[in-house]
Structure formats: structure tokens, C-alpha cells
Enzyme design. Structure first.
Site, PDB file in Angstrom:
ATOM      1  CG  HIS A  36      -5.112  -2.477   0.142  1.00  0.00           C
ATOM      2  ND1 HIS A  36      -4.720  -2.614  -1.032  1.00  0.00           N
ATOM      3  CD2 HIS A  36      -4.698  -2.267   1.151  1.00  0.00           C
ATOM      4  CE1 HIS A  36      -3.212  -1.589  -0.457  1.00  0.00           C
ATOM      5  NE2 HIS A  36      -3.697  -1.242   0.589  1.00  0.00           N
TER       6      HIS A  36
ATOM      7  CG  ASP B 162      -6.209  -3.493  -3.679  1.00  0.00           C
ATOM      8  OD1 ASP B 162      -7.245  -2.268  -2.657  1.00  0.00           O
ATOM      9  OD2 ASP B 162      -5.000  -3.947  -3.068  1.00  0.00           O
TER      10      ASP B 162
ATOM     11  CB  SER C 141      -1.102  -0.363   1.163  1.00  0.00           C
ATOM     12  OG  SER C 141      -2.055   0.871   1.257  1.00  0.00           O
TER      13      SER C 141
END
Length: 407
Positions: free
Chosen positions: A327, A271, A215
Site C-alpha cells: 500500500h 494491495d 488511500s
């Protein structure tokens, strides 16, 4: 000054004895024996192809080479360790830093966000060089979420190279008024990496730098790679990211490629994060920018090669999932462990413990009987204050800068 953390993966002898041939890459039995940890197979003569992506991993991603899968999972577990080690209450690391009850608290402006690791002698011999690893944590703190949404582009360096303002601010920000943030994440990492490169280089060793993150951590990994490549141009640099957003414009992508930084992005198709920040910009806005500027320098784009995974490929996962589930890094690693090729089913011989999926989620099918969100630090971070009072308090922080420093 950071203390380098060494790492090594121990493996069962039954796994270490496996041998792989070219036929294993398609449908041979060796392909399905995929341990979570690196084998003791010597891959030093394959390092440039498998690890450094000398051919940009051509013909190695579909089908996914078993040795490459293990290496990607290994670096993903480094990234996962940054989450497991993060103390969300204080913003520091659970394992290295403690707060003194008599001195100032952990700075509200600082959050521990990663660590540097160095391969042991045995692991260095196996992969063919001394590998320095930087693992970056993804977004956890509220202040980081705010900066994540600072989607405007800003110039860095020379020419048209631009990157997302919020990511760059997290990477480069510092404050002389705080005790723990006098040096930016950039400065701390680069000082340690330069010291390690010099140290092992003077011993005549080949050195590489692998940067990983999930991320926000994947975005910081790219900024770190850009700076490291400019500072240490002869150092082989590889980025392996998971669920990373777009970081910069086309000029940034081209510059990264020009500096020979190899980037492998692992994404999950469902995602949404890898589609950001450009997802925020409508087609009309993009067309307006193009008509006004006559250039795409203000448009975000991804860097490097992509390996796309699918939430629906695993028979162990529920069929209803949220954006948050898609995610989750543990789910990423689960899907990666079972990935064979784009048009094949989840491999039956996946070795990574599926219980890890429910570590911070509830995505495993109920038939497996694995509790949801089962992971927690011992006693949820509480400890006995002293044997006399018997009071339970949150872990304290040793106030000694000369022992460890943290990002």
C-alpha cells in the site's frame, strides 16, 4: 483563506528534446525514456484525451502511453507531498503552520490533510489550460483510522446515492468549539476552488480541476469531485487516485459518470485497500442484503477506470512483502514508472529514483545498498529554542489565522 501554491517541473535539456511517435508506444526507444518530471513537450492538443480522459483512456493504459505515465506520476508526487509535509506530532503542516508557545495548541479535532496548487503560466501553456490541483493526504492519525472503518453507507444528495459514512464525516465535519476546525475540509476546498475558477475564468483562460490522493485521500478525492461537479457543472474534473478504497454504491458511481467526472484509479494487485470496504462483507452478507432489499443499492462498487500494477514485476523489490508494503505510495510510483503493459517486464529505462522506494520502507533488494526507512525531517523536527538557552524543542506554531488556514 488558502494561498494557492504554484508548481512547475524543470527538466534537463537532453530529456526535453525527446520526440515521440506512434511506434514509440509499442517498443520504440522513446518509450523507455521516461523522466519523472513532465517534459516541455506541448500536449495542449492532446489534453482532452490524455488528461481529461475524454475516451476514458481507451487504448492508452495497455500499453501505457508515456506522456500519460508522466502525468500520473506527477499527480502521485503531489499526493506523496502531503505525507512528507505532515507533522504527525501536532497534526499540522511542517511547512506552513507553526504553533505559538503562548497560545492554545493545535486542535485535537483537526489534522492538516491537503493543499491546493495552481499551474504556472509555463505549465498551463504546455498542458493547454490552467490546472487547479487538490491533493488529499491518506490516513495517518488514529482518529482517521477509526473513521476509515465506519463502513456503513449513508445517503447524500437525492435519490439512491450513498457513500461510506466515515469518509463523508472526515470530508464534511467541523466544530464551532475549536479554533482551527470551524470550516470543514469541504468548505475550505470549495471556497478556494470557486475563487480560483472565477479569477482565471475572468481572464479568459480555460480552467480544469484535477483531484489526487492516496488511500483515504483517494476516497476524499471522489467526494470532492462529486461536490465540485454539482457546484461547478461546466468545470472539467479529473480524479487520479492511488490505492483508493471503494467510496459509494452503484448509484454514486453512475452519478459521478453522469456528471462527466473522469476517474483513473491506480491499484497494486496485492494491495488489500482497494478491495475495501466490501472485503469486510462476506458473500453470505451480500446475498442476505440482496434478498432483503431486492436491490444492490447497499453494495459498494468502484468508480472509473483501473490501471493495475504488480509487486512482482519489479526486479528491484524483495519477493516477501507485507500488506503495508503493498500500500506504500512510493512503491506505487516505482511500479508505475516501470510499467509498460500487462504482459511485459519492468521497463529498463524507468527514470524515477529507486532509492525513494526505501524512503519509508525496506522493500529494495539488499544488493542495491539503500538504507531502509532513510527519510526523516531535519533533526526529526527539533529546532533550537533560542541562542541563549541552546535548548532543542519541537517546532512551534505561529498563531496567526490571517496568514494561512489549513484543513
Amino acid at each position: 483563506m488558502w494561498a494557492p501554491i504554484t508548481w512547475k517541473h524543470e527538466v534537463p535539456k537532453s530529456v526535453a528534446s525527446l520526440k515521440y511517435t506512434a511506434s514509440d508506444l509499442v517498443d520504440g526507444p522513446g518509450y523507455y525514456m521516461t523522466p519523472t518530471r513532465s517534459l516541455e513537450e506541448n500536449m495542449s492538443n492532446k489534453w482532452h484525451e490524455l488528461h481529461a480522459g475524454s475516451s476514458k483512456w481507451e487504448h492508452l493504459l495497455d500499453p501505457l502511453h508515456p506522456w500519460l505515465r508522466r502525468e500520473i506520476v506527477k499527480y502521485g508526487e503531489f499526493a506523496q507531498a502531503t505525507y512528507d509535509a505532515f507533522n504527525n506530532d501536532s497534526g499540522n503542516c511542517l511547512h506552513y503552520l507553526e504553533r505559538s508557545q503562548f497560545t492554545q495548541t493545535w486542535s485535537k479535532d483537526s489534522n492538516w490533510i491537503g493543499f491546493v496548487a495552481v499551474s504556472t503560466d509555463d505549465e498551463s501553456q504546455r498542458i493547454g489550460r490552467r490546472d487547479i490541483v487538490m491533493a488529499w493526504r491518506g490516513t495517518v492519525a488514529v482518529s482517521e483510522w477509526v473513521l476509515d472503518f465506519e463502513a456503513k453507507l449513508q445517503h447524500i444528495g437525492e435519490g439512491d446515492v450513498m457513500v461510506e459514512y466515515g469518509f463523508h464525516k472526515i470530508y464534511r465535519s467541523k466544530s464551532e468549539s475549536t479554533r482551527f476546525n470551524k470550516f470543514s475540509a469541504s468548505e475550505q476546498v470549495m471556497e478556494e476552488v470557486k475563487n480560483l475558477v472565477k479569477f482565471y475564468g475572468e481572464r479568459g483562460e480555460e480552467v480544469s480541476f484535477t483531484i489526487t490522493g492516496h488511500s483515504l485521500g483517494g476516497a476524499l478525492a471522489l467526494l470532492n469531485a462529486y461536490e465540485a461537479a454539482a457546484t461547478l457543472p461546466d468545470l472539467p474534473i479529473t480524479v487520479i487516485s492511488f490505492g483508493a478504497p471503494q467510496v459509494g454504491n452503484i448509484a454514486f458511481r453512475d452519478k459521478i459518470d453522469e456528471m462527466k467526472v473522469r476517474t483513473l484509479r491506480i491499484v497494486v494487485k496485492q494491495d488489500i485497500v482497494p478491495t475495501l470496504p466490501e472485503k469486510f462483507m462476506s458473500t453470505k452478507i451480500l446475498q442476505r442484503l440482496l434478498s432483503l432489499t431486492g436491490t444492490r443499492k447497499w453494495v459498494y462498487t468502484h468508480v472509473g477506470e483501473e490501471l493495475a500494477l504488480d509487486m512482482t514485476s519489479s526486479p528491484y523489490l524483495k519477493r516477501k512483502f507485507s500488506y503495508k508494503d503493498c500500500h506504500n505510495l512510493e512503491i506505487y510510483l516505482h511500479l508505475l514508472d516501470g510499467f509498460h503493459r500487462e504482459d511485459s517486464s519492468f521497463q529498463k529505462g524507468a527514470r524515477r529514483d529507486i532509492a525513494l522506494v526505501n524512503k519509508n520502507s525496506g522493500m529494495l533488494i539488499e544488493e542495491l545498498g539503500i538504507p531502509e526507512n532513510w527519510y526523516q525531517v531535519p533533526n526529526k523536527g527539533l529546532m533550537i529554542f533560542n541562542s541563549t538557552s541552546g535548548r532543542w524543542v519541537k517546532r512551534s506554531r505561529v498563531d496567526q489565522e490571517d496568514i494561512f488556514s489549513s484543513i
